[in-house]
Design an enzyme around this catalytic site. Structure first.
Site, short mmCIF file in Angstrom:
data_model
loop_
_atom_site.label_atom_id
_atom_site.label_comp_id
_atom_site.label_asym_id
_atom_site.label_seq_id
_atom_site.Cartn_x
_atom_site.Cartn_y
_atom_site.Cartn_z
N PRO A 87 0.81 -1.22 0.00
CA PRO A 87 0.00 0.00 0.00
C PRO A 87 0.84 1.27 0.00
O PRO A 87 0.33 2.36 -0.25
CB PRO A 87 -0.83 -0.11 1.29
CG PRO A 87 -0.37 -1.31 2.02
CD PRO A 87 0.63 -2.04 1.20
N GLU A 114 2.63 -7.50 8.72
CA GLU A 114 2.85 -6.05 8.64
C GLU A 114 3.78 -5.69 7.50
O GLU A 114 4.16 -4.54 7.34
CB GLU A 114 3.43 -5.50 9.95
CG GLU A 114 2.79 -5.99 11.25
CD GLU A 114 1.29 -6.21 11.19
OE1 GLU A 114 0.58 -5.26 10.81
OE2 GLU A 114 0.85 -7.32 11.53
N ARG A 151 -1.98 -9.17 -20.59
CA ARG A 151 -2.87 -8.85 -21.72
C ARG A 151 -2.25 -7.86 -22.70
O ARG A 151 -2.67 -7.77 -23.84
CB ARG A 151 -4.25 -8.36 -21.24
CG ARG A 151 -4.29 -6.97 -20.73
CD ARG A 151 -5.69 -6.59 -20.24
NE ARG A 151 -6.60 -6.16 -21.31
CZ ARG A 151 -6.53 -5.00 -21.94
NH1 ARG A 151 -5.58 -4.13 -21.65
NH2 ARG A 151 -7.40 -4.68 -22.88
N ASP A 165 -9.78 0.95 -25.46
CA ASP A 165 -9.95 0.67 -24.03
C ASP A 165 -9.89 1.94 -23.22
O ASP A 165 -9.13 2.85 -23.53
CB ASP A 165 -8.82 -0.23 -23.50
CG ASP A 165 -9.00 -1.68 -23.89
OD1 ASP A 165 -10.07 -2.02 -24.41
OD2 ASP A 165 -8.05 -2.44 -23.69
N1 4GX Z 1 -1.71 -2.73 -3.15
N2 4GX Z 1 -1.56 -5.04 0.93
C1 4GX Z 1 0.58 -6.21 1.20
C2 4GX Z 1 1.52 -6.57 3.44
C3 4GX Z 1 2.53 -5.50 3.27
C4 4GX Z 1 2.54 -4.38 4.10
C5 4GX Z 1 3.51 -3.43 3.92
C6 4GX Z 1 4.37 -4.70 2.11
C7 4GX Z 1 4.44 -3.60 2.93
C8 4GX Z 1 -1.78 -3.73 -1.20
C9 4GX Z 1 -2.36 -2.75 -2.00
C10 4GX Z 1 -2.19 -4.07 0.17
C11 4GX Z 1 -1.83 -5.15 2.37
C12 4GX Z 1 -0.68 -6.09 0.40
C13 4GX Z 1 -0.54 -5.30 3.15
N3 4GX Z 1 3.43 -5.65 2.29
N4 4GX Z 1 -0.80 -4.26 -1.90
N5 4GX Z 1 0.30 -6.38 2.64
N6 4GX Z 1 -3.40 -1.93 -1.69
O1 4GX Z 1 -3.09 -3.46 0.67
O2 4GX Z 1 -0.76 -3.64 -3.10
#
Ligand code: 4GX
Length: 251
Positions: A87, A114, A151, A165
């Site tokens: 995120p 985390e 794709r 698209d």
């Molecule tokens: N877009 N998540 C990853 C664990 C995490 C936390 C911190 C790396 C750093 C998300 C998103 C997402 C939740 C996947 C936390 N990994 N990933 N996860 N939105 O929310 O890609």
């Protein structure tokens, strides 16, 4: 030939993705290879752990350096692009997808808990978020990103079906209809049944502009317009403002 390798604790997550529809066809043709690798296979911990508690205290666990970095080293080459899903990453857009699709070797890193020990980021080229919401793990994000990349690679989809698209031309797609010509009192616009190709092209461009103006005006801000688009957008804005005014009068 392109290869996408996903490093994950849950390689089975991707089974149905690999076996379905357009993605299955791309993988069968061997224009794209997609492999899910369990980074637990790389742990040297006697209990097979890949995570540990957080230095300084606090709730939760972090993925530790050793298994992740060893999994990365075993599955990357000089030309690999290593992408962490998180995120905190750069927001995924079609522009970013197009850039990533240029690479022939992509390694996607999926986290849980985390997330990752901060030092793992030294082995990562790009951190990508699929949007401002919280997932249970990186796997659904890696699936979304892989789908959008695959794709775009040659031969997956007819290229003229890309060009209209949403986002490829910076506008949302125009409304589309199939038979019957009338359903539940709702008619397909006459122009689409007229056979007049120039009028149809103009109508589609105008309705693309209308949908974008109404739903995603932010997409219009950073875009340059042809003089035809400028004129059609002005018509759309006049029509929509007039509608709004007459709605207000009837309130
Ligand atoms: N877009 N998540 C990853 C664990 C995490 C936390 C911190 C790396 C750093 C998300 C998103 C997402 C939740 C996947 C936390 N990994 N990933 N996860 N939105 O929310 O890609």
């Amino acid at each position: 030939m392109m290869e996408i390798k996903v490093l994950t604790l849950f390689p089975n997550f991707f089974d149905s993705f690999k076996e379905t529809s357009i993605i299955k066809r791309a993988l069968d043709k061997e224009s794209v290879q997609f492999t899910a690798i369990n980074f637990r296979d790389y742990t040297l911990d006697k209990h097979n752990n890949v995570d540990d508690t957080i230095c300084g205290g606090g709730a939760g666990m972090l993925l530790a350096c050793q298994p992740i970095v060893d999994a990365l080293k075993a599955n990357t080459k000089a030309n690999s692009k290593v992408v962490m899903l998180s995120p905190q990453g750069k927001k995924m857009t079609q522009k970013l997808v197009r850039e990533l699709a240029e690479h022939d070797d992509i390694v996607l890193l999926c986290g849980h808990y985390e997330g990752f020990d901060e030092r793992i980021r030294d082995y990562v080229d790009e951190e990508v978020s699929i949007g401002d919401f919280v997932l249970t793990g990186g796997e659904p994000a890696a699936l979304v990103l892989s789908d959008a990349i695959i794709r775009l690679r040659d031969g997956v989809i007819r290229s003229d079906s890309h060009e209209d698209d949403s986002f490829e031309n910076g506008l949302l797609e125009y409304p589309q209809y199939t038979r019957p010509v009338e359903y539940d009192g709702k008619k397909v616009p006459d122009v689409l049944m007229s056979g007049h190709h120039e009028n149809i092209r103009k109508w589609r461009l105008k309705e693309s502009l209308r949908k974008t103006y109404l739903r995603r005006p932010d997409l219009l801000d950073g875009r340059t317009f042809t003089s035809e688009e400028q004129k059609l957008l002005q018509e759309v804005m006049d029509e929509e403002n007039k509608k709004q005014t007459s709605n207000d009068e009837n309130q």
